[in-house]
Scaffold this motif. Structure first.
Motif, PDB file in Angstrom:
ATOM      1  N   MET A   1       0.847  -1.177   0.000  1.00  0.00           N
ATOM      2  CA  MET A   1       0.000   0.000   0.000  1.00  0.00           C
ATOM      3  C   MET A   1       0.886   1.233   0.000  1.00  0.00           C
ATOM      4  N   LEU A   2       0.580   2.144  -0.910  1.00  0.00           N
ATOM      5  CA  LEU A   2       1.413   3.325  -1.064  1.00  0.00           C
ATOM      6  C   LEU A   2       1.064   4.405  -0.055  1.00  0.00           C
ATOM      7  N   ALA A   3      -0.172   4.811  -0.015  1.00  0.00           N
ATOM      8  CA  ALA A   3      -0.556   5.897   0.874  1.00  0.00           C
ATOM      9  C   ALA A   3      -1.843   5.515   1.595  1.00  0.00           C
ATOM     10  N   LYS A   4      -2.334   6.415   2.425  1.00  0.00           N
ATOM     11  CA  LYS A   4      -3.524   6.123   3.210  1.00  0.00           C
ATOM     12  C   LYS A   4      -4.814   6.309   2.428  1.00  0.00           C
ATOM     13  N   THR A   5      -4.735   6.693   1.173  1.00  0.00           N
ATOM     14  CA  THR A   5      -5.936   6.948   0.398  1.00  0.00           C
ATOM     15  C   THR A   5      -6.335   5.737  -0.434  1.00  0.00           C
ATOM     16  N   LYS A   6      -7.634   5.512  -0.512  1.00  0.00           N
ATOM     17  CA  LYS A   6      -8.163   4.479  -1.395  1.00  0.00           C
ATOM     18  C   LYS A   6      -8.941   5.146  -2.522  1.00  0.00           C
ATOM     19  N   SER A   7      -8.869   6.448  -2.551  1.00  0.00           N
ATOM     20  CA  SER A   7      -9.625   7.222  -3.530  1.00  0.00           C
ATOM     21  C   SER A   7      -9.104   7.002  -4.938  1.00  0.00           C
ATOM     22  N   LYS A   8     -10.006   7.087  -5.917  1.00  0.00           N
ATOM     23  CA  LYS A   8      -9.622   6.990  -7.323  1.00  0.00           C
ATOM     24  C   LYS A   8      -9.402   8.376  -7.927  1.00  0.00           C
ATOM     25  N   GLN A   9      -9.688   9.402  -7.141  1.00  0.00           N
ATOM     26  CA  GLN A   9      -9.576  10.764  -7.663  1.00  0.00           C
ATOM     27  C   GLN A   9      -8.108  11.124  -7.906  1.00  0.00           C
ATOM     28  N   PRO A  10      -7.772  11.564  -9.120  1.00  0.00           N
ATOM     29  CA  PRO A  10      -6.378  11.899  -9.430  1.00  0.00           C
ATOM     30  C   PRO A  10      -5.770  12.916  -8.483  1.00  0.00           C
ATOM     31  N   ARG A  11      -6.549  13.909  -8.050  1.00  0.00           N
ATOM     32  CA  ARG A  11      -5.969  14.929  -7.163  1.00  0.00           C
ATOM     33  C   ARG A  11      -5.542  14.314  -5.837  1.00  0.00           C
ATOM     34  N   LYS A  12      -6.305  13.342  -5.356  1.00  0.00           N
ATOM     35  CA  LYS A  12      -5.951  12.703  -4.092  1.00  0.00           C
ATOM     36  C   LYS A  12      -4.793  11.724  -4.280  1.00  0.00           C
ATOM     37  N   GLN A  13      -4.713  11.101  -5.452  1.00  0.00           N
ATOM     38  CA  GLN A  13      -3.585  10.229  -5.756  1.00  0.00           C
ATOM     39  C   GLN A  13      -2.287  11.041  -5.789  1.00  0.00           C
ATOM     40  N   ARG A  14      -2.336  12.190  -6.476  1.00  0.00           N
ATOM     41  CA  ARG A  14      -1.149  13.060  -6.541  1.00  0.00           C
ATOM     42  C   ARG A  14      -0.760  13.559  -5.164  1.00  0.00           C
ATOM     43  N   LYS A  15      -1.758  13.967  -4.389  1.00  0.00           N
ATOM     44  CA  LYS A  15      -1.494  14.469  -3.041  1.00  0.00           C
ATOM     45  C   LYS A  15      -0.812  13.390  -2.196  1.00  0.00           C
ATOM     46  N   ALA A  16      -1.264  12.137  -2.330  1.00  0.00           N
ATOM     47  CA  ALA A  16      -0.668  11.032  -1.565  1.00  0.00           C
ATOM     48  C   ALA A  16       0.800  10.859  -1.929  1.00  0.00           C
ATOM     49  N   ILE A  17       1.130  11.016  -3.214  1.00  0.00           N
ATOM     50  CA  ILE A  17       2.524  10.895  -3.652  1.00  0.00           C
ATOM     51  C   ILE A  17       3.355  12.051  -3.120  1.00  0.00           C
ATOM     52  N   TYR A  18       2.849  13.270  -3.240  1.00  0.00           N
ATOM     53  CA  TYR A  18       3.601  14.445  -2.797  1.00  0.00           C
ATOM     54  C   TYR A  18       3.828  14.461  -1.299  1.00  0.00           C
ATOM     55  N   GLU A  19       2.891  13.902  -0.543  1.00  0.00           N
ATOM     56  CA  GLU A  19       2.992  13.930   0.914  1.00  0.00           C
ATOM     57  C   GLU A  19       3.548  12.629   1.504  1.00  0.00           C
ATOM     58  N   ALA A  20       3.938  11.692   0.647  1.00  0.00           N
ATOM     59  CA  ALA A  20       4.432  10.396   1.129  1.00  0.00           C
ATOM     60  C   ALA A  20       5.739  10.573   1.899  1.00  0.00           C
ATOM     61  N   PRO A  21       5.894   9.857   3.017  1.00  0.00           N
ATOM     62  CA  PRO A  21       7.157   9.917   3.757  1.00  0.00           C
ATOM     63  C   PRO A  21       8.264   9.219   2.973  1.00  0.00           C
ATOM     64  N   LEU A  22       9.507   9.507   3.330  1.00  0.00           N
ATOM     65  CA  LEU A  22      10.660   8.999   2.575  1.00  0.00           C
ATOM     66  C   LEU A  22      10.710   7.478   2.503  1.00  0.00           C
ATOM     67  N   HIS A  23      10.309   6.784   3.561  1.00  0.00           N
ATOM     68  CA  HIS A  23      10.384   5.321   3.519  1.00  0.00           C
ATOM     69  C   HIS A  23       9.367   4.742   2.531  1.00  0.00           C
ATOM     70  N   ARG A  24       8.281   5.452   2.256  1.00  0.00           N
ATOM     71  CA  ARG A  24       7.320   5.001   1.250  1.00  0.00           C
ATOM     72  C   ARG A  24       7.745   5.452  -0.144  1.00  0.00           C
ATOM     73  N   ARG A  25       8.471   6.562  -0.225  1.00  0.00           N
ATOM     74  CA  ARG A  25       8.937   7.053  -1.520  1.00  0.00           C
ATOM     75  C   ARG A  25       9.939   6.086  -2.154  1.00  0.00           C
ATOM     76  N   GLN A  26      10.623   5.309  -1.332  1.00  0.00           N
ATOM     77  CA  GLN A  26      11.584   4.334  -1.854  1.00  0.00           C
ATOM     78  C   GLN A  26      10.886   3.350  -2.790  1.00  0.00           C
ATOM     79  N   LYS A  27       9.655   2.969  -2.456  1.00  0.00           N
ATOM     80  CA  LYS A  27       8.878   2.064  -3.311  1.00  0.00           C
ATOM     81  C   LYS A  27       8.517   2.734  -4.630  1.00  0.00           C
ATOM     82  N   LEU A  28       8.313   4.043  -4.591  1.00  0.00           N
ATOM     83  CA  LEU A  28       7.972   4.784  -5.815  1.00  0.00           C
ATOM     84  C   LEU A  28       9.155   4.840  -6.780  1.00  0.00           C
ATOM     85  N   MET A  29      10.351   4.567  -6.279  1.00  0.00           N
ATOM     86  CA  MET A  29      11.558   4.632  -7.099  1.00  0.00           C
ATOM     87  C   MET A  29      11.857   3.284  -7.758  1.00  0.00           C
TER      88      MET A  29
END
Length: 130
Positions: A1-29
């Motif tokens: 699981m990437l972030a705390k959101t289960k929303s399909k809304q793009p704005r909330k998906q982007r927000k989850a990425i921008y606000e993700a902590p560094l240990h979760r950002r490692q998975k994004l890399m």
């Protein structure tokens, strides 16, 4: 699981990425592996690290290959040797590249922990799963 959101809304998906902590950002890399590495390790992608050799697959620098010079978790970008642009002063600067636009061609296994991870993956693959 990437972030705390289960929303399909793009704005909330982007927000989850921008606000993700560094240990979760490692998975994004995570970066896709080349066909040879994919066959060898039985994995489609792995998080990119400094020292890995990559090929740019998309963008202005498509086809360029080089070593990863720096991984920037805060900006979600990687810097590659050979992917540079000239400034107006004539100085060469590295251009940041998004990890989804590259493919790993050679892994940096100098780190003993990372080496053990890939040995474990290869051993599981050779036994035919779990």
């Amino acid at each position: 699981m990437l972030a705390k959101t289960k929303s399909k809304q793009p704005r909330k998906q982007r927000k989850a990425i921008y606000e993700a902590p560094l240990h979760r950002r490692q998975k994004l890399m995570a970066v896709p592996l080349s066909k040879e590495l994919r066959k060898k390790y039985g994995r489609r992608s792995v998080p990119v690290r400094k020292g890995d050799e990559v090929r740019v697959m998309r963008g202005d620098f498509r086809g360029k290959e080089g070593k990863v010079f720096r991984v920037d978790l805060k900006k979600l970008r990687i810097y590659i040797d050979g992917v540079t642009r000239k400034k107006s002063t004539g100085e060469e600067v590295r251009v940041p590249v998004h990890p989804s636009n590259v493919m790993i061609t050679k892994l940096n296994l100098e780190d003993k922990k990372r080496q053990k991870i890939f040995e474990r993956i290869a051993a599981i693959k050779s036994t035919g799963g779990e």
